[in-house]
Write a protein that holds these residues in place. Structure first.
Motif, short mmCIF file in Angstrom:
data_model
loop_
_atom_site.label_atom_id
_atom_site.label_comp_id
_atom_site.label_asym_id
_atom_site.label_seq_id
_atom_site.Cartn_x
_atom_site.Cartn_y
_atom_site.Cartn_z
N VAL A 1 0.83 -1.21 0.00
CA VAL A 1 0.00 0.00 0.00
C VAL A 1 0.86 1.26 0.00
N ALA A 2 1.93 1.24 0.81
CA ALA A 2 2.82 2.40 0.91
C ALA A 2 4.20 1.95 1.36
N ASN A 3 5.20 2.18 0.55
CA ASN A 3 6.57 1.76 0.90
C ASN A 3 7.61 2.84 0.56
N THR A 4 7.15 4.09 0.55
CA THR A 4 8.05 5.23 0.34
C THR A 4 7.73 6.28 1.40
N PRO A 5 8.64 7.21 1.65
CA PRO A 5 8.35 8.28 2.62
C PRO A 5 7.06 9.03 2.28
N GLN A 6 6.89 9.36 1.01
CA GLN A 6 5.69 10.10 0.62
C GLN A 6 4.43 9.23 0.78
N GLY A 7 4.56 7.97 0.43
CA GLY A 7 3.42 7.07 0.55
C GLY A 7 2.94 6.93 1.99
N ILE B 1 5.93 8.56 10.77
CA ILE B 1 5.48 9.73 10.03
C ILE B 1 6.47 10.88 10.17
N LYS B 2 6.98 11.10 11.36
CA LYS B 2 7.97 12.16 11.58
C LYS B 2 9.25 11.87 10.79
N THR B 3 9.66 10.62 10.78
CA THR B 3 10.85 10.22 10.03
C THR B 3 10.65 10.43 8.53
N CYS B 4 9.50 10.05 8.01
CA CYS B 4 9.22 10.25 6.59
C CYS B 4 9.27 11.73 6.22
N ARG B 5 8.73 12.56 7.09
CA ARG B 5 8.72 14.00 6.83
C ARG B 5 10.16 14.54 6.77
N LEU B 6 10.99 14.10 7.72
CA LEU B 6 12.39 14.55 7.75
C LEU B 6 13.16 14.05 6.53
N LEU B 7 12.91 12.81 6.13
CA LEU B 7 13.60 12.27 4.96
C LEU B 7 13.27 13.08 3.71
#
Length: 213
Positions: free
Chosen positions: A57-63, A90-96
Motif C-alpha cells: 500500500v505504501a513503501n516510500t516516505p511520501q506514501g 510519520i515524523k521520520t518520513c517527513r524529515l527524509l
C-alpha cells in the motif's frame, strides 16, 4: 576469553552460514529502515506480517506520509508500541523528504537524528544496507556475548565497544547477524541448547544446559 577462541568461534559460525542475513523482509533501504524501527520490542516474524500488508500500500516516505499516523496504525497495530512507532514513522518520513530528498542517508549522525532511530537501528541500516562493519547489539547479542565470555559488558554500549575491539576485521561485517541467529535459535534465554550448540566446547558459560538423556 582469548583471541584464539574468538577466532575459532567466528570461523565455525561463518563455515556454518557463510552469507548470513537479517530475517526482516525488505526490498529497499527505506523498507529496511522502517522494518528495523518497528522491530524494537517485537519479533521479526511479527514485523514481517505487518509490513507484508503495509508495503504493497505504501513503501516510500511520501506514501507513508500520505497514509498518516492513523493510516499507518491500521497496519502495525499487532506490533508492540504501535502508537509511538506510527508517530515516529510519520515524523521520520517527513524529515527524509525535507532534508534528504526522500532517501535514507548513509550517515550515522543523520540516521540517529530521525525519530525512533537510535544507535542500534542506525547500526543495522549501516551494516545491512550500506555494508559498514558496524555491530548492532540487541538482547540476543548482549546475552550471547556475556554468557559465552566472548565480549562481556554491563550494558549494550559496553558490549558493542568490546566486540568492535576484539572481533577480527574479517568477521566484523557479518558478526551481528551470526550472533543474533545464534542467540535466537541456539543460545536462547531460558534454556540454552548447549547439547546441540555449534560452539559448545569453546563457550565459557559455566552453567551449561544439557537435555536429559
Amino acid at each position: 576469553m582469548n583471541q584464539r577462541k574468538r577466532i575459532a568461534i567466528f570461523t565455525r559460525l561463518r563455515d556454518n552460514n557463510p552469507h548470513p542475513a537479517t530475517e526482516l523482509a525488505y526490498g529497499t533501504v527505506f523498507e529496511l529502515l522502517i522494518a528495523v524501527l518497528l522491530s524494537a520490542q517485537a519479533t521479526d516474524i511479527g514485523v514481517n506480517k505487518a509490513t507484508a500488508k503495509l508495503y504493497p500500500v505504501a513503501n516510500t516516505p511520501q506514501g507513508l506520509l500520505t497514509l498518516g499516523v492513523e493510516g499507518v496504525k491500521k497496519y502495525i497495530k499487532t506490533i508492540g508500541l504501535f502508537n509511538v512507532k506510527a508517530e515516529n514513522i510519520i515524523k521520520t518520513c517527513r524529515l527524509l523528504l525535507e532534508k534528504h530528498q526522500g532517501e535514507v542517508p548513509e550517515d550515522r549522525e543523520a540516521l540517529e537524528a530521525l525519530p525512533g532511530v537510535g544507535r542500534k537501528t542506525a547500526n543495522v541500516v549501516l551494516n545491512t544496507a550500506f555494508g559498514w562493519s558496524t555491530i548492532a547489539v540487541d538482547t540476543h547479542i548482549f546475552r550471547v556475548s556475556n554468557r559465552t565470555g566472548l565480549a562481556p559488558g554491563a550494558n549494550v554500549d559496553q558490549v558493542e565497544e568490546k566486540l568492535l575491539k576484539v572481533v577480527p576485521t574479517e568477521f566484523k561485517q557479518n558478526c551481528h547477524h551470526w550472533l543474533i541467529l545464534h542467540g535466537r535459535y541456539s543460545c536462547i534465554a531460558r534454556k540454552p541448547r548447549c547439547g546441540s550448540c555449534l560452539i559448545e566446547d569453546l563457550c565459557e558459560f559455566k552453567e551449561k544446559n544439557y537435555p536429559a538423556s
